[in-house]
Design a protein around this motif. Structure first.
Motif, short mmCIF file in Angstrom:
data_model
loop_
_atom_site.label_atom_id
_atom_site.label_comp_id
_atom_site.label_asym_id
_atom_site.label_seq_id
_atom_site.Cartn_x
_atom_site.Cartn_y
_atom_site.Cartn_z
N PRO A 1 34.87 33.48 45.90
CA PRO A 1 34.15 33.91 44.65
C PRO A 1 32.83 34.90 44.76
N TYR B 1 40.57 36.70 48.14
CA TYR B 1 41.05 36.39 46.81
C TYR B 1 40.29 35.16 46.61
N LEU C 1 41.83 30.52 40.62
CA LEU C 1 41.27 31.48 40.10
C LEU C 1 41.47 31.43 38.66
#
Length: 285
Positions: free
Chosen positions: A143, A140, A182
């Motif tokens: 990137p 997660y 995020l």
């Protein structure tokens, strides 16, 4: 199957909730009835989007046994919106995906679990590999994460207050921080509802999203669940205690409990059969 469209303004639960919900629900519901006859009595419910298709199936079966009663399901409310609508008298029962808040507890509402379903991570990618919890956190966070064939990972987030976000944040010690970071990336979509989340996850190539097993199964979504710590999310693994991530659904009702007969049906052998077929394990109160 087509659910009723979202009720305008309800997600924000503003001061006009009573009039918006009562008026809009008359034209934006789907009706669950036995046959084509007009039902003599109507029960109105709504709640977490993950359970709306399940609620429709339960309502159809209940109405088949009780031809004089129909179940109307209001979509687009979510847990918090449905509980507010219940308190305001616009719903007869709510289906919640979380425990009641202290302020909701003060409303003298009846609250009891009726099923649980695996919770996990889904993707549109055809052959995802499994992850340990720490590895999934890194997946997660990076990137540049890609699937084995080089497909870019497309993370889909849920609102901060959503129960999916809260569960995902507990997956590992770092995950809450990763999710906060995020949210700073403008290209990452935030799905407001369970149905928005499902549509995005199924349509985005290389998607990575949270979801309940019952929603994916009930809505026939073209998605795969990731193995977590070597275990596939399934009803069987949840029941055996091999898979631990789960979401529970609760019935919430007022003191008058007009939905008592429907709730009793859901806990009956026929209701439990429908729950299992839709990817849930029955839970007794």
């Amino acid at each position: 199957m087509q659910l009723g469209r979202n009720l305008p303004g309800v997600r924000s639960m503003n001061k006009a909730l009573r009039s918006i919900l009562v008026l809009a629900s008359l034209s934006s519901l789907f009706h669950v009835t036995a046959g084509n006859a007009v039902a003599a009595s109507t029960l109105r419910g709504g709640g977490t989007g993950a359970a709306m298709v399940l609620l429709n199936r339960l309502g159809e079966a209940f109405s088949a046994q009780n031809p004089g009663v129909s179940i109307e399901v209001v979509v687009g409310l979510g847990t918090s919106g449905a509980i507010e609508a219940l308190v305001d008298g616009a719903l007869d029962f709510a289906v919640a995906a979380r425990s009641l808040t202290p302020s909701e507890q003060a409303k003298s509402l009846a609250f009891a679990p009726f099923c649980r379903t695996p919770f996990g991570i889904v993707t549109s990618y055809a052959t995802p590999s499994g992850f340990g919890r720490l590895d999934l956190t890194d997946f997660y966070a990076d990137p540049t994460s890609r699937w084995p064939d080089g497909t870019a990972v497309k993370v889909i987030l849920r609102p901060r207050s959503d129960s999916d976000t809260m569960m995902l944040a507990k997956l590992s010690p770092r995950m809450a921080e990763v999710l906060d970071n995020l949210r700073k990336r403008a290209e990452i979509p935030i799905a407001a509802t369970d149905q928005d989340n499902g549509k995005l996850a199924a349509s985005l190539q290389g998607s990575l999203a949270t979801m309940t097993y019952t929603q994916a199964l009930s809505e026939n979504l073209d998605l795969r669940f990731l193995e977590i710590d070597g275990i596939v999310p399934s009803v069987e693994n949840l029941e055996r205690g091999r898979y631990s991530l789960e979401r529970r659904f609760y019935f919430v009702s007022r003191a008058d409990n007009r939905a008592e007969a429907f709730i009793a049906f859901v806990r009956s052998p026929e209701g439990e059969k429908i729950l299992r077929e839709a990817g849930n394990l029955p839970v007794m109160p």
